[in-house]
Design a protein around this motif. Structure first.
Motif, PDB file in Angstrom:
ATOM      1  N   LYS A  38      23.390  -1.535  16.218  1.00 16.98           N
ATOM      2  CA  LYS A  38      23.973  -2.512  15.259  1.00 16.98           C
ATOM      3  C   LYS A  38      23.769  -2.358  14.028  1.00 16.98           C
ATOM      4  CE  LYS A  38      23.679  -6.183  18.738  1.00 16.98           C
ATOM      5  NZ  LYS A  38      23.487  -7.535  19.007  1.00 16.98           N
ATOM      6  N   GLY A  39      24.629  -2.224  12.884  1.00 16.29           N
ATOM      7  CA  GLY A  39      24.280  -2.079  11.575  1.00 16.29           C
ATOM      8  C   GLY A  39      25.657  -2.448  10.654  1.00 16.29           C
ATOM      9  N   GLU A  40      25.720  -1.879   9.685  1.00 14.86           N
ATOM     10  CA  GLU A  40      26.642  -2.039   8.646  1.00 14.86           C
ATOM     11  C   GLU A  40      27.697  -0.811   8.672  1.00 14.86           C
ATOM     12  OE1 GLU A  40      25.111  -5.307   5.510  1.00 14.86           O
ATOM     13  OE2 GLU A  40      24.940  -3.358   5.220  1.00 14.86           O
ATOM     14  N   GLY A 127      21.208   2.277  12.371  1.00 17.52           N
ATOM     15  CA  GLY A 127      22.582   1.644  12.882  1.00 17.52           C
ATOM     16  C   GLY A 127      23.724   1.668  12.193  1.00 17.52           C
ATOM     17  N   ASP A 128      23.510   1.999  10.862  1.00 19.30           N
ATOM     18  CA  ASP A 128      24.715   2.128   9.754  1.00 19.30           C
ATOM     19  C   ASP A 128      25.574   3.330  10.104  1.00 19.30           C
ATOM     20  OD1 ASP A 128      23.613  -0.348   9.011  1.00 19.30           O
ATOM     21  OD2 ASP A 128      23.000   0.707   6.846  1.00 19.30           O
ATOM     22  N   LEU A 129      26.660   3.350   9.652  1.00 20.29           N
ATOM     23  CA  LEU A 129      27.819   4.117   9.799  1.00 20.29           C
ATOM     24  C   LEU A 129      28.588   4.213   8.511  1.00 20.29           C
ATOM     25  CD1 LEU A 129      29.253   4.409  13.570  1.00 20.29           C
ATOM     26  CD2 LEU A 129      27.301   5.865  12.619  1.00 20.29           C
ATOM     27  N   ASP A 130      28.713   5.391   7.975  1.00 20.70           N
ATOM     28  CA  ASP A 130      29.600   5.429   6.580  1.00 20.70           C
ATOM     29  C   ASP A 130      30.962   5.961   7.077  1.00 20.70           C
ATOM     30  OD1 ASP A 130      30.039   4.692   4.060  1.00 20.70           O
ATOM     31  OD2 ASP A 130      29.165   6.439   3.319  1.00 20.70           O
ATOM     32  N   LEU A 131      32.106   5.325   6.956  1.00 16.91           N
ATOM     33  CA  LEU A 131      33.240   5.847   7.664  1.00 16.91           C
ATOM     34  C   LEU A 131      33.853   6.771   6.686  1.00 16.91           C
ATOM     35  CD1 LEU A 131      34.663   2.466   9.190  1.00 16.91           C
ATOM     36  CD2 LEU A 131      33.103   4.097  10.084  1.00 16.91           C
ATOM     37  N   GLY A 132      34.559   7.928   7.251  1.00 18.80           N
ATOM     38  CA  GLY A 132      35.045   9.033   6.478  1.00 18.80           C
ATOM     39  C   GLY A 132      36.844   8.863   6.362  1.00 18.80           C
TER      40      GLY A 132
END
Length: 415
Positions: A38-40, A127-132
């Motif tokens: 879980k993250g942002e 938990g965070d993901l940076d979407l490409g």
């Protein structure tokens, strides 16, 4: 009694080999398969060519429909998260534009979508993901790691500037992230060292030059699900070239048929290749000690002497309270009889205002009568009404005694 002597100091037994009495360490990326994250979710634009994971010369074709993401630094863990696949979705809580892949074209929360890790997000938290992909905002995100959906494809390898005295190799097209790689020199395995751009380099004690053995370069690979496989390469490419191995894949169980005989010992939960358990020693019996003697018997102290309680004080009746009789009521003189100056009887006499008085029979009460011959304004508009008695005395009437109706009699309440 003297306490028993302490037991002799013994060194703890060495830890068992991997797979004996415990689960082998598989790296931090293995933890991503055990729990939902879980993250942002944030956006950093379109992915162009492998990112920090340096997946070259191009990403595998089976990733075309997947969203490329930059992984948070704790999970990236020195590139061990590179090539990880997952499934992600948003809870719909956050701020910014509601764009794909988190939301559909109508702005509603979209269905879960597949992700592929090819980059690092240094500032992202666990938990965070940076979407490409292009987008804007910050949204709550949940995701889980899954085996990569690559079908029956096999492991491939990409070399960068390698030759017989130097090797830098990347394992690609894997179903699970890779946690260890070793190289066979014909006698023993040499561990390779992972660097943060997702490559493996030769470690200390590596043979030089790196010659093929029986015309093959044999490598051993361990995935984060615990699978161990061996593969064989025909050459060490000098450029950035992707080449296939002999056709193995992690995720389908151990596959060591290409490993040199006797060179690999697999972890076993059944106890194979594990040392025998230490003998169970019976604990020494506790020392026998005599119980302490019972305490001496002593006579209880004699009871205290019995004394009679003092007699109660004599009972006396309290004297009755003395009360003075109430004082007699004050003597008051009766009020003087009212003056009859205005109460003399006689024949009624009409006043100038059209009123006269008459005396009631058998009483000293007088009545006011309104003359039917004279018309007068509404009595409520009058400011003063007087009447003349037979004795000639003119007496004012109290207002509440005025009459309000023509030809009526009202009891006179006072003068």
């Amino acid at each position: 009694t003297n306490p028993p002597p302490p037991p002799p100091a013994t060194n703890p037994p060495p830890p068992p080999p991997s797979g004996c009495g415990g689960k082998p360490s598989l790296g931090k990326s293995a933890e991503l398969f055990n729990h939902e994250q879980k993250g942002e979710a944030t956006y950093y634009g379109g992915a162009g060519g492998g990112g920090k994971c340096s997946i070259r010369p191009s990403l595998p074709k089976w990733t075309d429909s997947m969203i490329k993401v930059a992984l948070n630094a704790p999970s990236y863990n020195d590139s061990s998260g590179c090539g990880l696949c997952g499934e992600a979705w948003t809870t719909g809580t956050g701020s910014g534009a509601k764009s794909a892949p988190l939301f559909d074209s109508s702005g509603k929360v979209a269905k879960p979508f597949k992700i592929y890790v090819d980059n690092l997000c240094p500032e992202c938290k666990m938990g965070d993901l940076d979407l490409g992909v292009s987008g804007d905002g910050r949204w709550e995100l949940e995701w889980k790691a899954i085996p990569c959906p690559l079908g029956n494809q096999k492991l491939t390898y990409e070399f960068q500037g390698s030759h017989a005295w130097y090797i830098k190799m990347q394992v690609q097209n894997h179903m699970y992230p890779i946690v260890a790689v070793a190289w066979w020199d014909g006698k023993k395995w040499h561990d390779m060292v992972r660097v943060d751009d997702n490559y493996w380099q030769k470690g200390p004690g590596f043979p030089t030059p790196i010659d093929p053995v029986d015309g093959k370069h044999t490598i051993k690979i361990k995935a984060n699900n615990g699978d161990i496989v061996c593969d064989q390469l025909t050459e060490i490419s000098k450029g950035q070239v992707r080449q296939a191995g002999a056709g193995v894949q992690v995720g389908n169980g151990h596959d060591i048929h290409l490993c040199p005989a006797g060179s690999v010992t697999l972890p076993s939960s059944s106890g194979a290749n594990c040392p025998p358990p230490p003998p169970v020693a019976n604990p020494p019996p506790p020392p026998v000690t005599n119980p302490p003697p019972p305490p001496p018997v002593t006579n209880p102290p004699p009871p205290p002497p019995v004394t009679n309680p003092p007699p109660p004080p004599p009972v006396t009746n309290p004297p009755p309270p003395v009360t003075n009789p109430p004082p007699p009521p004050p003597v008051t003189n009766p009020p003087p009889p009212p003056s009859d100056t205005c109460t003399q009887g006689g024949a009624p006499k009409c006043t100038d205002d059209g009123f006269w008085i008459s005396k009631g029979k058998g009483s000293n009460k007088y009545y006011v009568e309104v003359s039917p011959e004279k018309h007068m304004k509404e009595p409520s508009l009058a400011t003063e009404i007087k009447m003349q008695l037979p004795n000639g005395k003119v007496c004012p009437m109290k207002k509440e005694a005025w009459g309000y109706t023509y030809n009526s009699k009202e009891e006179l309440k006072g003068f």
